[in-house]
Design a protein around this motif. Structure first.
Motif, PDB file in Angstrom:
ATOM      1  N   ARG A  92      21.984 -24.316   6.843  1.00 42.47           N
ATOM      2  CA  ARG A  92      23.254 -23.676   7.175  1.00 42.47           C
ATOM      3  C   ARG A  92      23.367 -22.331   6.452  1.00 42.47           C
ATOM      4  N   GLU A  93      23.955 -21.370   7.126  1.00 48.07           N
ATOM      5  CA  GLU A  93      24.163 -20.049   6.539  1.00 48.07           C
ATOM      6  C   GLU A  93      25.105 -20.136   5.343  1.00 48.07           C
ATOM      7  N   GLU A  94      24.792 -19.378   4.287  1.00 48.18           N
ATOM      8  CA  GLU A  94      25.626 -19.346   3.089  1.00 48.18           C
ATOM      9  C   GLU A  94      26.225 -17.961   2.841  1.00 48.18           C
ATOM     10  N   ILE A  95      25.480 -16.914   3.193  1.00 56.80           N
ATOM     11  CA  ILE A  95      26.006 -15.554   3.124  1.00 56.80           C
ATOM     12  C   ILE A  95      25.610 -14.829   4.402  1.00 56.80           C
ATOM     13  N   VAL A  96      26.338 -13.784   4.726  1.00 54.26           N
ATOM     14  CA  VAL A  96      25.982 -12.914   5.849  1.00 54.26           C
ATOM     15  C   VAL A  96      26.149 -11.464   5.404  1.00 54.26           C
ATOM     16  N   TYR A  97      25.450 -10.581   6.101  1.00 54.92           N
ATOM     17  CA  TYR A  97      25.553  -9.140   5.862  1.00 54.92           C
ATOM     18  C   TYR A  97      26.187  -8.478   7.077  1.00 54.92           C
ATOM     19  N   LEU A  98      27.058  -7.499   6.836  1.00 53.38           N
ATOM     20  CA  LEU A  98      27.586  -6.733   7.955  1.00 53.38           C
ATOM     21  C   LEU A  98      27.983  -5.336   7.487  1.00 53.38           C
ATOM     22  N   LEU A 113      27.461  -1.696   3.203  1.00 52.27           N
ATOM     23  CA  LEU A 113      27.008  -3.013   3.648  1.00 52.27           C
ATOM     24  C   LEU A 113      27.750  -4.069   2.849  1.00 52.27           C
ATOM     25  N   ALA A 114      28.505  -4.915   3.557  1.00 54.87           N
ATOM     26  CA  ALA A 114      29.258  -5.989   2.904  1.00 54.87           C
ATOM     27  C   ALA A 114      28.450  -7.277   2.935  1.00 54.87           C
ATOM     28  N   THR A 115      28.488  -8.004   1.829  1.00 56.16           N
ATOM     29  CA  THR A 115      27.936  -9.354   1.765  1.00 56.16           C
ATOM     30  C   THR A 115      29.113 -10.316   1.717  1.00 56.16           C
ATOM     31  N   VAL A 116      29.160 -11.242   2.663  1.00 57.04           N
ATOM     32  CA  VAL A 116      30.295 -12.164   2.782  1.00 57.04           C
ATOM     33  C   VAL A 116      29.808 -13.586   2.532  1.00 57.04           C
ATOM     34  N   ASP A 117      30.554 -14.319   1.737  1.00 59.37           N
ATOM     35  CA  ASP A 117      30.267 -15.718   1.438  1.00 59.37           C
ATOM     36  C   ASP A 117      30.829 -16.585   2.564  1.00 59.37           C
ATOM     37  N   SER A 122      31.716 -23.007  -1.570  1.00 56.87           N
ATOM     38  CA  SER A 122      31.723 -21.979  -2.599  1.00 56.87           C
ATOM     39  C   SER A 122      33.147 -21.583  -2.981  1.00 56.87           C
ATOM     40  N   PRO A 123      33.378 -21.237  -4.243  1.00 61.18           N
ATOM     41  CA  PRO A 123      34.718 -20.769  -4.654  1.00 61.18           C
ATOM     42  C   PRO A 123      35.073 -19.408  -4.080  1.00 61.18           C
TER      43      PRO A 123
END
Length: 542
Positions: A92-98, A113-117, A122-123
């Motif tokens: 399963r995906e844990e982080i994504v980039y956009l 570039l944003a890294t999203v949890d 995760s908290p």
């Protein structure tokens, strides 16, 4: 060409290429071992590289995890997955980039570039956990790709650790190191516009795909003068130097945008947006009649790198954007979404061996008042196909809905899911619908976690298992400003849609929202979503 030999290793049959790409290409000795055995006379023969790859990956039990190549048991396989169905069993995906854009907004800051949890355990779930600012202003980051992907699965020397970020307006290409610290990417290299201008005669890079040769290929939509030009830039995947054009001299198309290759059929197809100087700051309907936007698909000979056919889609195919082959590497068909005409076409290989297209979905325009035109199209701006080739998803940016179609019968797609996320026809808004062939009433505004969603659903990304669909609401800053001015002022959003991957159905997850209107430097416009391990729009199988 490759001369190949075999050696027995612990019951597995190992290909040992003596020329060409690196060793590590292999098959395991299960149901396909006899298919590739000595009795077929392969030892010592010279066969084309892509034919060899077809043998290596096989054409049968791709859904069986045991069909991963022998090298995977020794930790030697390359990036990605052995097959689309194997990818569906991935983690399963844990982080994504956009990418997040500030061009055409009130914020005079670089894109980032944003890294999203996206890990619900995760908290920091549903939060931006890192921002990598670019070193320049007004780039217009847009789409992204990888230095390598599942097309290099058999090459253990490859690692998916660099994200390729083309800038649509500045024509820069940023290479981001996501391998050293996945949750805190850092800039690795900047390819300057002059490299594209002088070495390739191209500008305005868009789609990036990794190639099995180890190179990175990026489509262009224009030339340095702002006119349309559909060519392709090749980057060395180790140094990220511009090597030149992929296409042969004189073969570039009039317009460019997206592309997808299918080596088992020795083919690539590409699409068309429009001339950069026409679309840079907004959309004008007169530019369609002036021939500044495209309506064709281009068919390329993959090995010869020549354009062998152009398919004119006509008025129903105005502005064909995202194109997707079915993920099955044997498939000789796929789908393309046409934005302005709001139609989906199936493209396919005919019995004669050439290629053709037929319309399989049409979203009717709605008669309205209070909008810039008397009718409002859906504006299909992104499409995806699930990794098992069962479902098609697409977004209608102006109507405001995401749709899910069962494409088991690809010539007759069946609508099985639909959800509204913003759009231009909301109940209580300035646009009144006078005639609607699909809805009985105008949709309600979308509010998630107390936040109003501005804009409409645009970029979408499906989880590997097909159960979650992520969506952002910004299309392109120049068009955002024209069609959704409040989106530019208030910022875009990222949402998650829960997917019924059995019977079909879409439901917004009310617990997930990334509100880019609350970014530290001011409201931003978030665009395409990428998973670190690859996804159904980044990876191609051989």
């Amino acid at each position: 060409m490759l001369t190949i030999g075999f050696c027995e290793l612990d019951g597995a049959l190992d290909f040992a290429p003596q020329l060409g790409p690196p060793a590590g290409l292999c098959v395991q000795s299960s149901t396909r071992a006899t298919h590739h055995s000595h009795s077929h006379g392969l030892v010592g023969r010279q066969i084309p590289y892509f034919d060899l790859l077809s043998l290596i990956w096989g054409r049968g039990d791709v859904g069986d995890p045991s069909s991963r190549c022998w090298a995977s048991k020794c930790g030697l396989c390359g990036p990605g997955y052995s097959s689309p169905l194997a990818a569906m069993k991935g983690p399963r995906e844990e982080i994504v980039y956009l990418p997040c854009i500030y061009r055409n907004t009130e914020v005079n800051k670089p894109d980032y570039l944003a890294t999203v949890d996206v890990d619900p355990k995760s908290p920091t779930y549903s939060q931006v956990i890192h921002r990598l600012l670019m070193p320049n202003l007004n780039d217009e980051l847009h789409h992204s790709g990888w230095n390598t992907c599942s097309s290099c699965y058999g090459n253990p020397s490859k690692s998916r650790d660099r994200l390729i970020l083309p800038a649509l307006i500045s024509s820069r290409i940023y290479v981001v190191d996501v391998g050293s610290e996945p949750r805190a990417p850092r800039l690795h290299k900047t390819v300057e516009p002059t490299d594209l201008f002088w070495k390739c005669g191209l500008a305005n890079p868009h789609t990036s795909h990794c190639l099995p040769s180890g190179e990175v290929m990026i489509s262009s939509i224009g030339n340095p003068s702002g006119n349309g030009k559909g060519g392709f830039v090749l980057l060395d995947a180790e140094t990220f130097e511009v090597k030149g054009n992929w296409e042969q001299e004189g073969e570039a198309a009039e317009f460019g945008y997206d592309f997808w290759y299918q080596p088992r059929h020795n083919v690539m197809l590409s699409t068309e947006w429009g001339a950069p100087k026409a679309l840079a700051y907004g959309f004008k309907l007169d530019d369609i009649a002036a021939g500044l936007y495209g309506h064709s698909l281009h068919v390329w000979d993959w090995t010869e790198r020549t354009r062998i056919q152009t398919i004119d889609l006509g008025q129903d195919g105005n502005i064909p954007l995202e194109i997707r082959f079915l993920h099955d590497p044997d498939a000789a068909e796929g789908l393309v979404g046409c934005a302005l005409s709001s139609c989906v076409f199936r493209f396919y290989k005919t019995k004669k061996g050439d290629w053709a297209a037929e319309k399989v979905i049409s979203v009717p325009s709605k008669k309205v008042e209070g909008w810039v035109l008397p009718e409002i199209p859906g504006l299909i701006t992104d499409i995806l196909i699930s990794l098992d080739d069962r479902f098609l998803y697409f977004s209608n940016w102006l109507h405001g809905d995401i749709r899910q179609y069962d494409i088991t019968d690809i010539r007759n797609p069946k609508l099985v899911g639909q959800v509204f996320i913003g759009g231009s026809i909301l109940k209580g808004g300035p646009v009144k619908v006078l005639e609607d062939k699909e809805l009985d009433s105008q949709p309600e505004p979308r509010i998630v976690k107390g936040a109003w969603i501005y804009g409409g659903p645009q970029m979408i990304q499906l989880s590997l298992d097909g159960k979650r669909l992520y969506v952002t609401t910004s299309l392109y800053s120049g068009w955002d400003k024209q069609f959704y001015p409040d989106l530019v002022k208030k910022g875009s959003a990222m949402l998650q849609v829960d997917v019924d991957s059995d019977k079909g159905g879409l439901t917004v997850n009310e617990k997930f929202l990334v509100d880019f209107g609350k970014e530290p430097e001011g409201p931003a416009l978030a665009h395409e979503i990428r998973y670190p391990g690859g996804d159904c729009s980044s990876d191609i199988w051989l």
